[in-house]
Design an enzyme around this catalytic site. Structure first.
Site, mmCIF file in Angstrom:
data_model
loop_
_atom_site.group_PDB
_atom_site.id
_atom_site.type_symbol
_atom_site.label_atom_id
_atom_site.label_comp_id
_atom_site.label_asym_id
_atom_site.label_seq_id
_atom_site.Cartn_x
_atom_site.Cartn_y
_atom_site.Cartn_z
ATOM 1 N N ASP A 149 0.836 -1.199 0.000
ATOM 2 C CA ASP A 149 0.000 0.000 0.000
ATOM 3 C C ASP A 149 0.876 1.256 0.000
ATOM 4 O O ASP A 149 1.969 1.249 -0.561
ATOM 5 C CB ASP A 149 -0.934 -0.030 1.224
ATOM 6 C CG ASP A 149 -2.276 0.632 0.956
ATOM 7 O OD1 ASP A 149 -2.296 1.863 0.791
ATOM 8 O OD2 ASP A 149 -3.296 -0.066 0.916
ATOM 9 N N HIS A 211 -3.939 6.203 3.531
ATOM 10 C CA HIS A 211 -4.569 5.006 2.966
ATOM 11 C C HIS A 211 -3.968 3.727 3.533
ATOM 12 O O HIS A 211 -4.685 2.829 3.990
ATOM 13 C CB HIS A 211 -4.426 5.035 1.446
ATOM 14 C CG HIS A 211 -5.218 4.001 0.724
ATOM 15 N ND1 HIS A 211 -4.771 2.715 0.525
ATOM 16 C CD2 HIS A 211 -6.435 4.069 0.134
ATOM 17 C CE1 HIS A 211 -5.677 2.026 -0.152
ATOM 18 N NE2 HIS A 211 -6.697 2.826 -0.412
ATOM 19 N N SER A 541 -10.900 -0.738 -1.335
ATOM 20 C CA SER A 541 -9.689 -0.697 -0.502
ATOM 21 C C SER A 541 -9.992 -1.055 0.939
ATOM 22 O O SER A 541 -9.146 -1.600 1.647
ATOM 23 C CB SER A 541 -9.072 0.709 -0.529
ATOM 24 O OG SER A 541 -8.281 0.906 -1.656
#
Length: 759
Positions: A149, A211, A541
């Protein structure tokens, strides 16, 4: 390559999907422009390979044949496991020169962009409680989850290691942070960030966008008491597998992730010793399996027993003839995860009309000092002014809207911008209503004034009230979090839908999980804030790390299970009904969805621990399937490396629908029987009898052979066939059904998709 002519009648629109089967000869802006390539090589064709001491030295020797003085600076990565080759910065002319060598197999131009597919979930998933998964497991203790990620914020309390044991002895990774930032929870952190940079500099694995921190904490975050969101206590926060270890591989910038970096991150994670890989990124285009990082490196992971959980993507609705599917990560050896809602609505903002009717909406702006007084209500679109109805800038008459609640139609300009225009004109509040296009899809925005976003249906109710009432009024009731939403779960509007453009007869996505308004950890300066700890995000996600955590728990409970067995357990135990016992619907329309939207259904972790039967596959079982796609030998060998090279001429082809997958897809032809064979393995009770239950649309004849399966030992395998005949009568192009194998204790369900010719 795949013979699309045979499948053309079933998927006419597939002819509009473009694949970059070769990277040589693509239109370039210049012969001398440096670009990133992956060069696939065949060691057996280079006479000098045996004299080179290591793989990187060999790759440098090959690269030096076209750039002698700059080979070292041009080499990005030397892959030693996931793919037989290296990544380098080359010109088109240099690639052409390399292609003249006997050891050259293929050049892949890295012009594909991968995007990041952007507390209550443990309860919603049935992890907590006396009958929860956590009570019947050790929360994934000893399992290592590798998160590919945007990095991580290591100081977050979600990554504390209170009570955590050291990593298992097999762990080979390391931490690029200071020693004090890694611990028994966060056991590794690395960056692979070279492909997007002109200079190969080291970039630490710190997460600058939030994220990666969010996805890592969702998968395996530690327990954090009294987690707060904007000052409101949200209770105990934790990941799905809070006792699992985390290893972080940063491959993404704020904007995107390259194929080259992603492939290296996956390879490194596998070689470090992770058990599960969580990959919340999705390709911006549909590409073939031999040119896709997650399929190539994911196959290597699967060969090594590593489970790979991938995002389906956020491209939304069902494709049309001129808009082909953009479903991502469709290789059958990875789990493709869709996104759905939970039984919780955050930031509930109820609109109360003067006739006492209350309509549920949402807004992140929840003023604590709101007096709830009834205010005049106005809609300026009713007099024919479309622009004023949309609350566009400069269209609202301050004399009319001052001190009133204004109804604004969704569309044209931004949702928050509409409220800003209302406030600028002196309005006291805004009711944002959907057009018919958006139906029930509502969004919790951080508005600048009291507001509520309503569905199309409720918006029409508000407009009718205004038209039929002399002095219409309204106010807002800000109720924060509402729980037990009876129509949950619903498939998120943004979640990418099938069918699978590469293999239409292999159902994708595989499963759905929570991916809307997921609360998890973020860096303290997230989106310019101060001392932020937790934030809501939505996307596949967010659903992907939920499944990664569940896979970690299953892996711990069944350490000898293959990735295919874990996937089977997840899929065959999924549920397809809402809390109100209605078919799972679409967030936008609330109409029932199909397996092309939700896969096998919504994950049920408790049942997945004990599925009864599994559909298993070994790595070599995928080779006959790959050869059935009409890929040539080098293409198949690229994917299955480091397994021996494949000669498809010597392989007994297995058509895609015959792969031993937990779902079944039938290519229907009028008045012709189609038979699909499957093999199941008993992992439930030693002595068990399963009876088949088949549910299909009218207009078909069908039978299961045999109708019952009798097992007398664990690990015993039994085969069966499903035979279907379509008589050519009325039937939708894409239909679905289901097959259940039912015993005294287990229900093993497989979704069935039926593909009728378009002509």
């Amino acid at each position: 390559m795949m013979d699309y002519h045979k499948l053309f009648p079933y998927f006419l629109y597939l002819s509009f999907v473009f694949y970059s089967f070769t990277s040589i000869g693509l239109a370039q802006t210049g012969q001398n422009k440096l670009q990133n390539y992956i060069i696939i090589v065949d060691k057996t064709r280079d006479a000098n390979s045996s004299t080179i001491k290591d793989v990187e030295s060999w790759h440098l020797s090959l690269l030096s044949k076209v750039c002698k003085e700059s080979a070292t600076s041009r080499l990005i990565y030397s892959y030693n496991s996931a793919v037989n080759g290296f990544a380098a910065r080359l010109t088109q002319q240099e690639v052409q020169s390399l292609s003249n060598h006997q050891w050259f197999v293929r050049a892949i131009l890295d012009n594909k962009s991968y995007k990041l597919a952007t507390t209550h979930t443990p309860q919603f998933l049935g992890l907590r409680g006396s009958n929860g998964v956590w009570n019947h497991s050790n929360m994934g203790e000893g399992i290592i989850i590798g998160v590919i990620d945007s990095g991580i914020y290591p100081d977050h309390p979600s990554f504390n290691d209170d009570g955590m044991p050291p990593p298992p002895a097999k762990w080979k990774g390391h931490c690029d942070f200071n020693a004090s930032l890694c611990n028994n929870k966060l056991i590794g952190a690395k960056s692979f960030f070279k492909a997007g940079m002109e200079e190969k500099m080291h970039v630490p694995p710190f997460d600058v966008i939030g994220h990666g921190t969010h996805t890592a904490s969702t998968a395996a975050g530690s327990f954090v008491k009294n987690a707060k969101f904007k000052g409101t206590s949200m209770g105990m926060a934790s990941g799905v597998a809070p006792r699992a270890h985390l290893a972080i591989y940063r491959v993404c910038t704020e904007d995107s992730c390259t194929m080259i970096d992603t492939m290296k991150g996956i390879e490194e994670a596998v070689n470090d010793g992770v058990d599960v890989i969580s990959l919340s990124i999705a390709s911006s285009e549909t590409v073939d399996l031999f040119e896709e990082a997650t399929s190539i490196a994911g196959y290597y992971a699967m060969m090594k027993g590593v489970f790979v959980s991938c995002a389906a993507g956020n491209n939304g609705a069902t494709p049309t003839l001129f808009s082909p599917t953009l479903l991502s990560n469709v290789a059958p050896w990875v789990l493709t995860v869709a996104a759905s809602t939970m039984d919780r609505q955050i930031n509930t903002s109820v609109v109360k009309l003067g006739n006492t009717l209350q309509l549920n909406g949402v807004s992140s702006y929840q003023p604590k000092n709101w007096k709830k007084q009834m205010l005049p209500l106005v809609y300026l679109g009713s007099n024919g002014s479309i622009e004023a109805g949309l609350c566009q800038n400069g269209t609202l008459d301050a004399k009319i809207v001052h001190g009133k609640v204004v109804v604004c139609d969704r569309g044209s300009n931004g949702r928050v911008e509409k409220g800003q225009n209302v406030l600028k004109a002196g309005g006291a509040g805004m009711i944002l209503v959907n057009s018919k296009e958006y139906q029930y899809s509502i969004t919790s925005d951080d508005h600048v004034l009291p507001a509520s976003h309503l569905s199309f249906k409720d918006g029409e109710t508000v407009k009718e009230y205004i038209q039929t009432t002399k002095n219409p009024t309204a106010t807002f009731l800000f109720k924060g979090i509402a729980t037990y939403i009876p129509w949950a779960p619903m498939i998120a509007e943004f979640s990418s839908r099938g069918p699978n453009a590469i293999s239409p007869l292999l159902m994708k996505p595989d499963i759905t999980g929570p991916g809307v308004d997921v609360l998890a950890a973020v860096p303290p300066n997230y989106e310019g804030g101060k001392n932020v700890q937790f934030e809501f995000m939505s996307g596949t996600s967010m659903s992907t790390p939920h499944l990664s955590g569940i896979a970690a728990i299953i892996k711990k409970a069944h350490p000898d299970w293959s990735p295919a067995a874990i996937k089977s357990a997840i899929m065959t135990t999924a549920y397809t009904k809402t809390l109100a016992d209605r078919p799972i619907g679409d967030q936008k329309t609330r109409k029932p969805v199909t397996p092309y939207d939700m896969g096998a259904g919504h994950v049920d972790p408790i049942k997945a621990l004990d599925p009864g039967l599994i559909y298993d596959l070994k790595p070599e079982d995928y080779i006959p399937y790959l050869c059935s796609l009409r890929y040539n030998n080098s293409m198949v060998s690229m994917i299955v490396h480091p397994a021996p090279p494949v000669d498809c001429a010597r392989v007994k082809i297995v058509p895609q629908e015959q792969l031993n997958y937990p779902s079944l897809s039938f290519p229907l032809k009028a008045n012709r029987k189609i038979s699909i064979r499957r093999v199941v393995t008993n992992v439930g009770e030693k002595n068990a009898k399963y009876t088949s239950q088949l549910s299909l649309p009218k207009g078909l004849s069908a039978q299961v052979i045999p109708k019952t399966l009798q097992f007398t030992s664990l690990g015993q395998k039994k085969s069966y066939r499903v035979v279907i005949k379509w008589f050519g009568g009325p039937l939708k192009h894409m239909q679905d059904g289901e097959l259940k194998w039912v015993s005294n204790k287990h229900i093993v369900r497989s979704p069935i998709t039926l593909l009728k010719p378009l002509r």
